[in-house]
Each structure stands twice: as C-alpha cells, then as structure tokens.
Write a protein that holds these residues in place. Structure first.
Motif, PDB file in Angstrom:
ATOM      1  N   THR A 211       0.840  -1.201   0.000  1.00 25.32           N
ATOM      2  CA  THR A 211       0.000   0.000   0.000  1.00 25.32           C
ATOM      3  C   THR A 211       0.875   1.251   0.000  1.00 25.32           C
ATOM      4  O   THR A 211       0.618   2.210  -0.734  1.00 25.32           O
ATOM      5  CB  THR A 211      -0.938  -0.001   1.215  1.00 25.32           C
ATOM      6  OG1 THR A 211      -1.807  -1.142   1.144  1.00 25.32           O
ATOM      7  CG2 THR A 211      -1.780   1.262   1.249  1.00 25.32           C
ATOM      8  N   CYS A 214       2.431   1.708  -3.432  1.00 26.21           N
ATOM      9  CA  CYS A 214       1.451   2.271  -4.380  1.00 26.21           C
ATOM     10  C   CYS A 214       1.357   3.785  -4.216  1.00 26.21           C
ATOM     11  O   CYS A 214       1.326   4.531  -5.204  1.00 26.21           O
ATOM     12  CB  CYS A 214       0.076   1.639  -4.169  1.00 26.21           C
ATOM     13  SG  CYS A 214      -0.081  -0.061  -4.757  1.00 26.21           S
ATOM     14  N   GLU A 215       1.319   4.225  -2.974  1.00 22.62           N
ATOM     15  CA  GLU A 215       1.229   5.661  -2.706  1.00 22.62           C
ATOM     16  C   GLU A 215       2.486   6.385  -3.191  1.00 22.62           C
ATOM     17  O   GLU A 215       2.408   7.485  -3.754  1.00 22.62           O
ATOM     18  CB  GLU A 215       1.023   5.893  -1.208  1.00 22.62           C
ATOM     19  CG  GLU A 215      -0.332   5.412  -0.714  1.00 22.62           C
ATOM     20  CD  GLU A 215      -0.442   5.417   0.796  1.00 22.62           C
ATOM     21  OE1 GLU A 215       0.587   5.681   1.476  1.00 22.62           O
ATOM     22  OE2 GLU A 215      -1.550   5.153   1.325  1.00 22.62           O
ATOM     23  N   LYS A 217       4.528   5.414  -5.662  1.00 19.79           N
ATOM     24  CA  LYS A 217       4.525   5.437  -7.118  1.00 19.79           C
ATOM     25  C   LYS A 217       3.513   6.439  -7.663  1.00 19.79           C
ATOM     26  O   LYS A 217       3.765   7.099  -8.678  1.00 19.79           O
ATOM     27  CB  LYS A 217       4.235   4.034  -7.670  1.00 19.79           C
ATOM     28  CG  LYS A 217       5.377   3.045  -7.463  1.00 19.79           C
ATOM     29  CD  LYS A 217       5.027   1.671  -8.016  1.00 19.79           C
ATOM     30  CE  LYS A 217       6.212   0.732  -7.940  1.00 19.79           C
ATOM     31  NZ  LYS A 217       5.899  -0.615  -8.456  1.00 19.79           N
ATOM     32  N   GLN A 218       2.381   6.560  -6.991  1.00 19.70           N
ATOM     33  CA  GLN A 218       1.398   7.560  -7.393  1.00 19.70           C
ATOM     34  C   GLN A 218       1.987   8.952  -7.246  1.00 19.70           C
ATOM     35  O   GLN A 218       1.783   9.826  -8.101  1.00 19.70           O
ATOM     36  CB  GLN A 218       0.136   7.423  -6.547  1.00 19.70           C
ATOM     37  CG  GLN A 218      -0.952   8.438  -6.892  1.00 19.70           C
ATOM     38  CD  GLN A 218      -1.454   8.291  -8.307  1.00 19.70           C
ATOM     39  OE1 GLN A 218      -2.121   7.304  -8.633  1.00 19.70           O
ATOM     40  NE2 GLN A 218      -1.153   9.244  -9.178  1.00 19.70           N
ATOM     41  N   ASP A 239       3.665   5.010 -14.792  1.00 23.70           N
ATOM     42  CA  ASP A 239       2.274   4.613 -14.620  1.00 23.70           C
ATOM     43  C   ASP A 239       2.117   3.102 -14.727  1.00 23.70           C
ATOM     44  O   ASP A 239       1.320   2.486 -14.012  1.00 23.70           O
ATOM     45  CB  ASP A 239       1.414   5.321 -15.670  1.00 23.70           C
ATOM     46  CG  ASP A 239      -0.066   5.052 -15.484  1.00 23.70           C
ATOM     47  OD1 ASP A 239      -0.597   5.409 -14.414  1.00 23.70           O
ATOM     48  OD2 ASP A 239      -0.696   4.479 -16.395  1.00 23.70           O
ATOM     49  N   LEU A 242       3.087   1.659 -11.487  1.00 22.29           N
ATOM     50  CA  LEU A 242       2.034   1.919 -10.513  1.00 22.29           C
ATOM     51  C   LEU A 242       0.897   0.914 -10.675  1.00 22.29           C
ATOM     52  O   LEU A 242       0.405   0.337  -9.688  1.00 22.29           O
ATOM     53  CB  LEU A 242       1.502   3.347 -10.681  1.00 22.29           C
ATOM     54  CG  LEU A 242       0.229   3.698  -9.897  1.00 22.29           C
ATOM     55  CD1 LEU A 242       0.440   3.555  -8.394  1.00 22.29           C
ATOM     56  CD2 LEU A 242      -0.251   5.113 -10.253  1.00 22.29           C
ATOM     57  N   ARG A 243       0.444   0.701 -11.906  1.00 20.92           N
ATOM     58  CA  ARG A 243      -0.670  -0.221 -12.136  1.00 20.92           C
ATOM     59  C   ARG A 243      -0.318  -1.645 -11.713  1.00 20.92           C
ATOM     60  O   ARG A 243      -1.171  -2.375 -11.186  1.00 20.92           O
ATOM     61  CB  ARG A 243      -1.082  -0.185 -13.610  1.00 20.92           C
ATOM     62  CG  ARG A 243      -1.992   0.989 -13.938  1.00 20.92           C
ATOM     63  CD  ARG A 243      -2.394   1.036 -15.396  1.00 20.92           C
ATOM     64  NE  ARG A 243      -1.406   1.721 -16.212  1.00 20.92           N
ATOM     65  CZ  ARG A 243      -0.765   1.184 -17.233  1.00 20.92           C
ATOM     66  NH1 ARG A 243      -0.997  -0.067 -17.580  1.00 20.92           N
ATOM     67  NH2 ARG A 243       0.105   1.887 -17.922  1.00 20.92           N
ATOM     68  N   GLU A 246      -0.583  -1.768  -7.921  1.00 19.37           N
ATOM     69  CA  GLU A 246      -1.993  -1.804  -7.521  1.00 19.37           C
ATOM     70  C   GLU A 246      -2.599  -3.186  -7.788  1.00 19.37           C
ATOM     71  O   GLU A 246      -3.421  -3.683  -7.003  1.00 19.37           O
ATOM     72  CB  GLU A 246      -2.771  -0.728  -8.269  1.00 19.37           C
ATOM     73  CG  GLU A 246      -2.407   0.691  -7.831  1.00 19.37           C
ATOM     74  CD  GLU A 246      -3.045   1.774  -8.686  1.00 19.37           C
ATOM     75  OE1 GLU A 246      -3.162   2.910  -8.201  1.00 19.37           O
ATOM     76  OE2 GLU A 246      -3.401   1.481  -9.858  1.00 19.37           O
ATOM     77  N   TYR A 247      -2.171  -3.803  -8.871  1.00 18.87           N
ATOM     78  CA  TYR A 247      -2.652  -5.148  -9.193  1.00 18.87           C
ATOM     79  C   TYR A 247      -2.184  -6.137  -8.128  1.00 18.87           C
ATOM     80  O   TYR A 247      -2.966  -6.991  -7.670  1.00 18.87           O
ATOM     81  CB  TYR A 247      -2.123  -5.552 -10.566  1.00 18.87           C
ATOM     82  CG  TYR A 247      -2.763  -6.788 -11.154  1.00 18.87           C
ATOM     83  CD1 TYR A 247      -3.982  -6.706 -11.818  1.00 18.87           C
ATOM     84  CD2 TYR A 247      -2.142  -8.026 -11.069  1.00 18.87           C
ATOM     85  CE1 TYR A 247      -4.575  -7.834 -12.378  1.00 18.87           C
ATOM     86  CE2 TYR A 247      -2.724  -9.162 -11.622  1.00 18.87           C
ATOM     87  CZ  TYR A 247      -3.933  -9.058 -12.275  1.00 18.87           C
ATOM     88  OH  TYR A 247      -4.517 -10.183 -12.825  1.00 18.87           O
ATOM     89  N   ARG A 249      -1.458  -5.430  -5.027  1.00 18.06           N
ATOM     90  CA  ARG A 249      -2.247  -5.136  -3.822  1.00 18.06           C
ATOM     91  C   ARG A 249      -3.598  -5.847  -3.886  1.00 18.06           C
ATOM     92  O   ARG A 249      -4.046  -6.453  -2.899  1.00 18.06           O
ATOM     93  CB  ARG A 249      -2.442  -3.630  -3.709  1.00 18.06           C
ATOM     94  CG  ARG A 249      -3.231  -3.167  -2.488  1.00 18.06           C
ATOM     95  CD  ARG A 249      -3.614  -1.712  -2.640  1.00 18.06           C
ATOM     96  NE  ARG A 249      -4.432  -1.492  -3.836  1.00 18.06           N
ATOM     97  CZ  ARG A 249      -4.612  -0.318  -4.426  1.00 18.06           C
ATOM     98  NH1 ARG A 249      -4.023   0.766  -3.954  1.00 18.06           N
ATOM     99  NH2 ARG A 249      -5.380  -0.221  -5.507  1.00 18.06           N
ATOM    100  N   ASP A 250      -4.241  -5.824  -5.063  1.00 15.38           N
ATOM    101  CA  ASP A 250      -5.540  -6.482  -5.217  1.00 15.38           C
ATOM    102  C   ASP A 250      -5.395  -8.000  -5.157  1.00 15.38           C
ATOM    103  O   ASP A 250      -6.277  -8.702  -4.625  1.00 15.38           O
ATOM    104  CB  ASP A 250      -6.185  -6.061  -6.535  1.00 15.38           C
ATOM    105  CG  ASP A 250      -6.565  -4.580  -6.560  1.00 15.38           C
ATOM    106  OD1 ASP A 250      -6.622  -3.962  -5.480  1.00 15.38           O
ATOM    107  OD2 ASP A 250      -6.775  -4.045  -7.674  1.00 15.38           O
TER     108      ASP A 250
END
Length: 269
Positions: A211, A214-215, A217-218, A239, A242-243, A246-247, A249-250
């Motif tokens: 998490t 992700c923050e 990289k954002q 980007d 980042l994606r 996030e993937y 993380r999911d």
C-alpha cells in the motif's frame, strides 16, 4: 468450466495483454538507431497485442467457456513468442552481441512477467480458478520480486540530484528485498508452512508495504506530470509500474479472502 472461468480469463487477458503491449513500447525505444531490425520486431508485437486487446472487448461473461479457452490459448501462444523475443534480447546483451539503453535486468523482468501471464492462462484452462496454497506463496514471491525490480529500475531513471527521492526508493528496495527473502523461506518450508495461520500472517506482512509503495509510485507519477522532479523516466513507464503495484495489492486482498475461508490446521501430538 463456468462464467467464473470466463470472467477471470477476461480480467487476466485485459490487464496482462496491456502490460505486454506496453513492454513492446519500452523495448522499442530502448534500442539504438542502428538496431532497426529489433525495433521493428518489437513494433510487430505491439500491433499483435493491440489486436488482442481489441478482440478481448468482444467477449463478456456470457461468452461460451469453450470459446474463451480457445482465445486463452491464442493469447498464450502470442505471449510465448514475445517471451522468446525478450529472452533473445537478454542473451544478446549478456553475451556482448548488442548494446542498448536497457540493462539486462530490464529484459529479464519483462520476460518473467510474460512467463507469469502464460502460467496464469495455463492454470485457467486447466480449471484452476482459486489458487492452492503453494500458488499463493509462489505468486507472492513473483510479485515481490517484481516490486523489488521496480525500485531498482526507478532509481536509475531518477536524477542523482534528487537525493531525498532516491533515498526513499532505496528504503523501498531494502524493504521489498527483505519481504522477498521471507517469502522464499516460507516456500522452502512447504508443505508445513501452508497452514491457515502462517499464510494469514505471511499475507498480512506484505499488505502495508505494498500500500505504501502504491502511494509512493502515485506520488512519482504526479511529480512527473507536474514537472516537479528531475528524471529520465517516461510517464508511461512510471504509470505502468504503478498499475502493477496496484494489481499486486488487489491480488494480496484476494489471497487473504481465500485463506480466511480455509480450515485451520491443528498440530498432531
């Protein structure tokens, strides 16, 4: 096979075919001006995965599973050809047959992601929808290594004068290396390490760091967009990273839900 098989297949193909397409773009612009043959080959792969992306939009959850399985295999073979290209470029760089703007780790990283995508398609076509315990550990190792690679690849694209940002990148690099080593230890302790309690603890230890990454990289993406950082990092690449974070993380969230439904293991006396 069921509608769940179709929806999982579509989710994987739509995400990973886009990743493969973007890989070809990164590869294309990493070749030197005299390496037109490789640049053109990368561009042909870009067109191929653009077509796959477009074809996937014609499918939905009502698609017949048999038709979905055939499309999975079509995508599998396209990805296998791209994997071969990436590994060939890696061999050329490592043996001194080619000098380009990408380090060897970059080619290896892209090839590993292609191999992972191929395994996912194989799993799905064999009817493996929910991950078994060993897949949870193995896939977490894969993603932790991807995240660790990202921190290193970011560091060589950020200007040396951005000392605070590079220090933060180095901290993430160390953190994800340690998580990766812990995951490898879990893998070597199988099957005993695949019990519910240990898997829950294992996944929980990874959720806060990913998490935070992700923050971070954002934040990097935002700084690039606003011209607030000195760098040589294309926004698409930032980007892209980042994606993928996030993937992951999911994916961890999905693993955690799966493990929470497992039966607890009790020691035998």
């Amino acid at each position: 096979m069921s509608s769940l098989f179709v929806s999982r297949s579509l989710a994987d193909i739509r995400f990973w075919s886009r990743m493969m397409k973007e890989h070809t773009i990164f590869l294309r612009f990493g070749f030197t001006i005299d390496q037109t043959q490789y640049a053109e080959e990368a561009d042909r792969f870009r067109q191929l995965f653009e077509e796959i992306e477009q074809k996937s939009m014609a499918f939905d959850e009502k698609t017949e599973p048999e038709k979905m399985a055939r499309f999975n295999m079509e995508v599998y073979h396209a990805t296998a050809h791209l994997w071969t290209f990436k590994r060939r470029m890696l061999e050329y760089v490592l043996t001194g047959q080619m000098v380009c703007h990408h380090p060897p780790l970059f080619f290896d990283h892209l090839a590993r992601e292609a191999a992972y995508f191929m395994r996912r398609l194989e799993y799905l076509n064999k009817g493996t929808i929910e991950p078994p315990g060993d897949a949870i550990i193995n896939e977490t190792i894969f993603y932790l290594r991807v995240m660790s690679d990202h921190t290193r690849l970011l560091s060589i694209r950020i200007d040396p004068s951005e000392r605070d940002l590079l220090a933060e990148t180095a901290d993430f690099s160390y953190q994800f290396d340690q998580l990766l080593f812990q995951a490898i230890d879990m893998e070597s302790m199988r099957p005993a390490s695949q019990n519910k309690a240990l898997l829950e603890s294992f996944l929980s230890r990874n959720q806060t760091p990913i998490t935070s990454l992700c923050e971070f990289k954002q934040s990097v993406c935002s700084m690039i967009e606003d011209s607030q950082v000195r760098h040589a990092l294309p926004f698409l690449l930032a980007d892209h990273m980042l994606r993928e974070a996030e993937y992951f993380r999911d994916v961890l969230d999905g693993f955690s839900k799966h493990v929470s439904d497992m039966q607890p293991s009790f020691p035998t006396l």
